[in-house]
Design an enzyme around this catalytic site. Structure first.
Site: not given
Length: 322
Positions: A84, A111, A195, A199
């Protein structure tokens, strides 16, 4: 995944993946999309592949589908371990379970991901998009002893691939601060800002990992960050949760995205191609398809402060919560 849908003149293909017999791989989020294709193609070339994902039924169904797809070629070696991304403890336990089962780890493809979801804290009190970075940190660092052992074996080709996004550039609209949980959980200008920060941490983690390997004298583990391109995957659930009114437009946008088969090429290249070592692509950022890309000033992190802060914070969070 955000990014640009473009192709190099000489496109790298899955047929270029070398024989992987005897190698062992982990792919997180491997039951769908890019992860599914990555698991399938690594297995096709003979690797034993562990699919790490949250929902066992979906993972086992995906494994059964891959077995059926590859049945005429070989009997693929595929395994499942629960993972998780939102739980530091789950990530650490997944690594421990893997190390109970295996004596080597050649390829780690981080990934799994969450994109542009509404603001929400996960079970560890970490904003769920930030878990793109923290969850994979917990998994990877827990696997480091085995990765190092594998690198010391004859003819080893150890790769750590962190899937990022061109969306990391949204972090330039923020003031990245990874010194505390409160700053990690900053709400940002929009869900895309959060986001972008998550990243960015994928790239910073790649940089910091590679630096620490070099400082410890390990020269044959290659860490890479990969932007797969604009791909039609389940990641779009996040933006549609944030802006449901965009649903009709997404049907049109899908016409301009890559397929999962195309999108997985760059991470497969990073995970397997001999060119990574031939070109010495340590801590490189790759864009589709299989092309190096210059990093922004934040992602270069020349003084190492952002990457160091993120590493220190993740270690502290793991001590507290895992």
């Amino acid at each position: 995944m955000l990014g640009f849908n473009f192709f190099s003149k000489k496109q790298w293909e899955v047929s270029s993946i070398p024989d992987l017999t005897g190698r062992v791989a982990i792919v997180t989020g491997g039951n769908t999309g890019l992860g599914y294709i990555t698991v399938r193609e690594l297995a096709r070339k003979g690797a034993r592949v562990y699919m790490l994902s949250r929902t066992e039924t979906r993972a086992l169904a995906a494994i059964a589908k891959i077995r059926k797809e590859l049945d005429s070629e070989l009997k693929p070696e595929l395994e499942y371990i629960n993972f998780d991304l939102l739980s530091l403890k789950s990530a650490k336990e997944a690594a421990e379970e893997f190390m109970r089962r295996e004596k080597r780890l050649d390829i780690l493809v981080n990934n799994a991901g969450i994109m542009a979801t509404p603001y929400e804290l996960g079970p560890d009190g970490i904003e769920i998009q930030a878990c793109n970075g923290t969850g994979h940190f917990s998994l990877t660092v827990s696997l480091l002893p085995l990765l190092k052992e594998t690198a010391a074996m004859p003819d080893s080709h150890v790769r750590i691939v962190n899937v990022t996004s061109a969306g990391y550039l949204f972090a330039h609209m923020e003031k990245p601060d990874f010194t505390s949980l409160e700053s990690l959980n900053q709400k940002a200008w929009s869900t895309w800002g959060r986001y972008g920060l998550s990243k960015l941490t994928n790239i910073l983690f790649t940089n910091e990992l590679q630096k620490r390997f070099a400082e410890s004298g390990i020269t044959n583990i290659y860490c890479l960050s990969v932007h797969p391109g604009a791909v039609n995957t389940e990641l779009t659930r996040g933006p549609l949760q944030s802006w449901p009114f965009l649903a009709p437009l997404w049907s049109l946008a899908k016409m301009f995205t890559m397929t999962s088969e195309q999108g997985a090429l760059t991470q497969l290249y990073a995970a397997t191609s001999p060119e990574i070592e031939e070109k010495d692509l340590k801590a490189a950022l790759l864009f589709p398809i299989a092309q190096t890309k210059s990093k922004s000033s934040l992602a270069k992190d020349k003084d190492g402060k952002l990457g160091g802060d993120f590493w220190t914070l993740c270690e502290a969070l793991i001590r507290q919560k895992a």
